[in-house]
Design a protein around this motif. Structure first.
Motif, short mmCIF file in Angstrom:
data_model
loop_
_atom_site.label_atom_id
_atom_site.label_comp_id
_atom_site.label_asym_id
_atom_site.label_seq_id
_atom_site.Cartn_x
_atom_site.Cartn_y
_atom_site.Cartn_z
N GLU A 40 0.86 -1.18 0.00
CA GLU A 40 0.00 0.00 0.00
C GLU A 40 0.90 1.23 0.00
O GLU A 40 1.81 1.33 0.82
N CYS A 41 0.63 2.15 -0.92
CA CYS A 41 1.47 3.33 -1.05
C CYS A 41 0.62 4.58 -1.22
O CYS A 41 -0.38 4.57 -1.93
N ILE A 42 1.03 5.65 -0.56
CA ILE A 42 0.48 6.98 -0.80
C ILE A 42 1.52 7.71 -1.64
O ILE A 42 2.66 7.91 -1.19
N LEU A 43 1.15 8.08 -2.87
CA LEU A 43 2.12 8.63 -3.82
C LEU A 43 1.61 9.91 -4.47
O LEU A 43 0.42 10.07 -4.67
N THR A 44 2.55 10.76 -4.82
CA THR A 44 2.23 11.86 -5.72
C THR A 44 2.28 11.29 -7.14
O THR A 44 2.78 10.18 -7.36
N GLU A 45 1.81 12.05 -8.10
CA GLU A 45 1.87 11.61 -9.50
C GLU A 45 3.32 11.34 -9.91
O GLU A 45 3.62 10.36 -10.58
N ALA A 46 4.23 12.23 -9.49
CA ALA A 46 5.64 12.08 -9.85
C ALA A 46 6.23 10.82 -9.23
O ALA A 46 6.98 10.08 -9.89
N GLN A 47 5.92 10.54 -7.97
CA GLN A 47 6.41 9.34 -7.31
C GLN A 47 5.86 8.09 -8.00
O GLN A 47 6.59 7.10 -8.16
N PHE A 48 4.60 8.14 -8.40
CA PHE A 48 3.99 7.00 -9.08
C PHE A 48 4.72 6.69 -10.38
O PHE A 48 5.05 5.55 -10.67
N VAL A 49 5.02 7.72 -11.15
CA VAL A 49 5.75 7.53 -12.41
C VAL A 49 7.14 6.98 -12.14
O VAL A 49 7.60 6.05 -12.82
N MET A 50 7.82 7.52 -11.12
CA MET A 50 9.17 7.05 -10.79
C MET A 50 9.15 5.58 -10.36
O MET A 50 9.99 4.79 -10.81
N LEU A 51 8.21 5.21 -9.51
CA LEU A 51 8.14 3.84 -9.03
C LEU A 51 7.80 2.88 -10.18
O LEU A 51 8.41 1.81 -10.30
N LYS A 52 6.86 3.26 -11.03
CA LYS A 52 6.52 2.41 -12.18
C LYS A 52 7.74 2.20 -13.07
O LYS A 52 8.00 1.08 -13.52
N ASN A 53 8.51 3.25 -13.31
CA ASN A 53 9.72 3.12 -14.14
C ASN A 53 10.76 2.23 -13.48
O ASN A 53 11.42 1.42 -14.15
N GLN A 54 10.93 2.37 -12.15
CA GLN A 54 11.87 1.51 -11.44
C GLN A 54 11.46 0.04 -11.58
O GLN A 54 12.29 -0.82 -11.88
N LEU A 55 10.18 -0.23 -11.35
CA LEU A 55 9.70 -1.61 -11.42
C LEU A 55 9.77 -2.16 -12.84
O LEU A 55 10.11 -3.33 -13.03
N LYS A 56 9.50 -1.31 -13.81
CA LYS A 56 9.60 -1.73 -15.21
C LYS A 56 11.02 -2.18 -15.55
O LYS A 56 11.22 -3.14 -16.29
#
Length: 96
Positions: A40-56
């Motif tokens: 479970e994560c509380i994210l800003t839009e920028a954090q969401f994009v960063m995390l998705k890119n890291q996981l990708k």
């Protein structure tokens, strides 16, 4: 925004266990583990994009799967728990 992240990493392939550990570490940097492969994560839009890119960059897209459930701002009404609640209130006071 509140995001539920789930993943399934194939550990029978070469380097699978390493990808599994790296995916967990990336998610732990942004949220809390509530089940083995669920965060479970509380994210800003920028954090969401960063995390998705890291996981990708961590997973093998031919073998592994990651799902993002974006529950938005009114997430408290959308989450129910049976049994032990492993989550926590992100909006409350945090004492370190």
């Amino acid at each position: 925004m509140f995001v539920l992240i789930t993943y399934d990493v194939n550990i029978t392939s070469s380097h699978g266990e390493k990808r599994l550990r790296n995916a967990a570490r990336a998610c732990l940097n942004y949220g809390k583990r509530v089940q083995n492969s669920v965060f479970e994560c509380i994210l800003t839009e920028a954090q969401f994009v960063m995390l998705k890119n890291q996981l990708k960059n961590i997973i093998d897209s031919e073998l592994d799967s990651i799902r993002f459930y974006i529950l938005g701002k009114n997430w408290k009404r959308k989450v129910e728990t049976l049994g032990k609640d492993m989550g926590f209130d992100f909006t409350g006071e945090l004492i370190i």
